[in-house]
Design an enzyme around this catalytic site. Structure first.
Site, PDB file in Angstrom:
ATOM      1  N   ILE A   5      51.044  17.192  90.160  1.00  0.00           N
ATOM      2  CA  ILE A   5      50.849  16.429  91.469  1.00  0.00           C
ATOM      3  C   ILE A   5      50.554  14.894  91.250  1.00  0.00           C
ATOM      4  O   ILE A   5      50.415  14.004  92.054  1.00  0.00           O
ATOM      5  CB  ILE A   5      49.938  17.085  92.220  1.00  0.00           C
ATOM      6  CG1 ILE A   5      50.209  16.777  93.795  1.00  0.00           C
ATOM      7  CG2 ILE A   5      48.393  17.082  91.916  1.00  0.00           C
ATOM      8  CD1 ILE A   5      49.525  17.550  94.861  1.00  0.00           C
ATOM      9  N   ARG A   6      49.801  14.713  90.063  1.00  0.00           N
ATOM     10  CA  ARG A   6      49.627  13.128  89.524  1.00  0.00           C
ATOM     11  C   ARG A   6      50.331  13.206  88.115  1.00  0.00           C
ATOM     12  O   ARG A   6      50.392  14.087  87.508  1.00  0.00           O
ATOM     13  CB  ARG A   6      48.104  13.070  89.907  1.00  0.00           C
ATOM     14  CG  ARG A   6      47.145  14.193  88.848  1.00  0.00           C
ATOM     15  CD  ARG A   6      45.852  14.134  89.121  1.00  0.00           C
ATOM     16  NE  ARG A   6      45.400  15.458  89.451  1.00  0.00           N
ATOM     17  CZ  ARG A   6      45.254  16.343  88.516  1.00  0.00           C
ATOM     18  NH1 ARG A   6      45.480  15.913  87.207  1.00  0.00           N
ATOM     19  NH2 ARG A   6      44.798  17.402  88.778  1.00  0.00           N
ATOM     20  N   TYR A   9      40.380  33.384  94.901  1.00  0.00           N
ATOM     21  CA  TYR A   9      41.395  33.596  93.791  1.00  0.00           C
ATOM     22  C   TYR A   9      42.094  34.776  93.281  1.00  0.00           C
ATOM     23  O   TYR A   9      43.123  34.903  93.281  1.00  0.00           O
ATOM     24  CB  TYR A   9      40.488  32.658  92.621  1.00  0.00           C
ATOM     25  CG  TYR A   9      41.217  32.869  91.250  1.00  0.00           C
ATOM     26  CD1 TYR A   9      42.267  31.923  91.133  1.00  0.00           C
ATOM     27  CD2 TYR A   9      40.919  33.438  90.090  1.00  0.00           C
ATOM     28  CE1 TYR A   9      42.834  31.482  89.936  1.00  0.00           C
ATOM     29  CE2 TYR A   9      41.616  33.176  88.780  1.00  0.00           C
ATOM     30  CZ  TYR A   9      42.364  32.350  88.707  1.00  0.00           C
ATOM     31  OH  TYR A   9      43.117  32.365  87.719  1.00  0.00           O
ATOM     32  N   GLN A  30      44.740  22.743  81.999  1.00  0.00           N
ATOM     33  CA  GLN A  30      44.291  23.181  80.912  1.00  0.00           C
ATOM     34  C   GLN A  30      45.248  23.889  80.181  1.00  0.00           C
ATOM     35  O   GLN A  30      45.634  23.617  78.603  1.00  0.00           O
ATOM     36  CB  GLN A  30      43.338  24.180  80.975  1.00  0.00           C
ATOM     37  CG  GLN A  30      42.369  24.761  79.481  1.00  0.00           C
ATOM     38  CD  GLN A  30      41.578  25.877  79.959  1.00  0.00           C
ATOM     39  OE1 GLN A  30      41.687  26.620  80.908  1.00  0.00           O
ATOM     40  NE2 GLN A  30      40.795  26.426  78.896  1.00  0.00           N
ATOM     41  N   ILE A  69      40.297  31.442  79.121  1.00  0.00           N
ATOM     42  CA  ILE A  69      41.016  31.075  78.107  1.00  0.00           C
ATOM     43  C   ILE A  69      40.236  29.793  77.609  1.00  0.00           C
ATOM     44  O   ILE A  69      39.652  28.793  78.181  1.00  0.00           O
ATOM     45  CB  ILE A  69      42.571  30.210  78.564  1.00  0.00           C
ATOM     46  CG1 ILE A  69      43.175  31.289  79.249  1.00  0.00           C
ATOM     47  CG2 ILE A  69      43.231  29.779  77.437  1.00  0.00           C
ATOM     48  CD1 ILE A  69      43.705  32.381  78.473  1.00  0.00           C
TER      49      ILE A  69
HETATM   50  N1  SER Z   1      39.379  31.400  83.841  1.00  0.00           N
HETATM   51  C1  SER Z   1      39.647  31.815  84.996  1.00  0.00           C
HETATM   52  C2  SER Z   1      38.436  31.452  86.048  1.00  0.00           C
HETATM   53  O1  SER Z   1      37.441  31.532  85.511  1.00  0.00           O
HETATM   54  C3  SER Z   1      39.852  33.473  85.171  1.00  0.00           C
HETATM   55  O2  SER Z   1      41.156  33.585  85.417  1.00  0.00           O
HETATM   56  O3  SER Z   1      38.604  31.272  87.160  1.00  0.00           O
END
Ligand code: SER
Length: 319
Positions: free
Chosen positions: A36-37, A143, A13, A173
């Site tokens: 990677i692609r 994450y 993105q 974002i």
């Molecule tokens: N936009 C991201 C997510 O939702 C946040 O860093 O994982």
């Protein structure tokens, strides 16, 4: 002297728009895109493109040498929602790729690294309102854990080996040219597409879930601004808080209704609700504003106007 740039994860993105902007600024030949692609024909024909698995240090090193690269943007990552489904894969992609490029920077194979962190470094025990730059960080997602660990590795490589690594904690974002994948904030992109298609939008977060968000134009500006700053301006080598706006699904729906009065939204929170509930509502980014003059330009109203105007002009995107 070469000032060539390599973008790892150029088809994601943020990577797509970052690659386009950097190619405009520096000339397409000076910006090597990789993923990677294969990417879209537009990206692959506009300038150099290499297939690279970002977890392979050897593949990265080959391309650094081939093009005499000086600056690397590591944009490859697995986002919050997908990483909850594949915890080991999320950890491996996010950490192995970072440790590999940090090591290549330490060995002077290039000069400057950009690595994105996220508001996901914060957890339920962090202050939710005006979340400070330095505060409790006990993330609840894989994450988030990978981002806190990554920030500390960046800081370590900077203080121990002098690696010039720069980082931003992105909020959600929002873009209209490229779709996100696997994030908890993705609803705020999908909602515009569904509204313009005339559909009811089923939101996977509840009506009053307030999260920090940013329009893509501001996110790209921030990324370029921190990379163009003098090294002495970068006082924080973990990662900078960054913010622009915070809104709820209800508020974004109301804003869209100013343009599409019969737009309707329903709420069906799923497993992503718990992730969103652990994140801040409003982030204090005064350190970025002070150290390298960060300023945002888009709020919810201005962003909505821009996205709707652009999607109306580009109806082929509404498939
Ligand atoms: N936009 C991201 C997510 O939702 C946040 O860093 O994982």
């Amino acid at each position: 002297m070469s000032n060539r740039i390599l973008i790892l994860g150029a088809c994601g993105q943020i990577g797509i728009e970052l690659t386009a902007r950097l190619r405009n600024m520096h000339g397409a030949d000076n910006v090597v895109a990789s993923d990677i692609r294969e990417g879209s024909p537009a990206m692959m024909q506009a300038g150099p493109f290499e297939i690279i698995d970002a977890t392979s240090k050897a593949q990265i090193l080959d391309v650094l040498k081939k093009y005499d690269i000086k600056i690397v943007y590591l944009m490859a990552a697995m986002l919050s929602a997908t990483a909850e489904k594949y915890p080991q894969k999320g950890w491996d992609l996010n950490m192995v790729s970072l440790l590999g490029v940090l090591d290549l920077a330490k060995d002077k194979h290039f000069d400057t690294l950009f690595w994105p962190s996220s508001m996901a470094v914060f957890g339920s025990t962090s202050p939710k309102m005006n979340t400070p730059q330095q505060t409790i960080m006990e993330p609840t997602t894989v994450y988030g854990i990978s981002k806190v660990a990554g920030e500390n590795w960046c800081n370590y490589f900077h203080s121990r080996y002098g690696v010039d690594v720069r980082s931003i904690r992105y909020p959600g974002i929002i873009s209209w040219k490229t779709l996100p994948g696997g994030g908890t904030t993705d609803y705020a992109v999908d909602i515009y597409f569904e509204a313009l298609k005339g559909n009811v939008f089923d939101c996977f977060l509840s009506e009053n879930t307030r999260l920090p968000m940013m329009y893509m134009d501001d996110a790209i500006n921030a990324t370029i601004q921190i990379m163009e700053a003098a090294s002495s301006q970068i006082k924080i080598r973990t990662s900078y808080n960054l913010s622009a706006m915070s809104f709820t699904p209800h508020e974004i729906a109301m804003e869209i209704r100013k343009y599409i009065p019969d737009f309707s939204i329903s709420y069906k929170p799923d497993y992503r609700q718990q992730i969103a509930d652990s994140w801040p509502t409003i982030i204090d980014d005064s350190a970025a504003r002070k150290d390298w003059n960060w300023k945002h330009h888009f709020d919810l109203a201005k962003m909505t106007e821009d996205i709707i105007a652009n999607l109306k002009k580009n109806t082929h995107l509404l498939v």
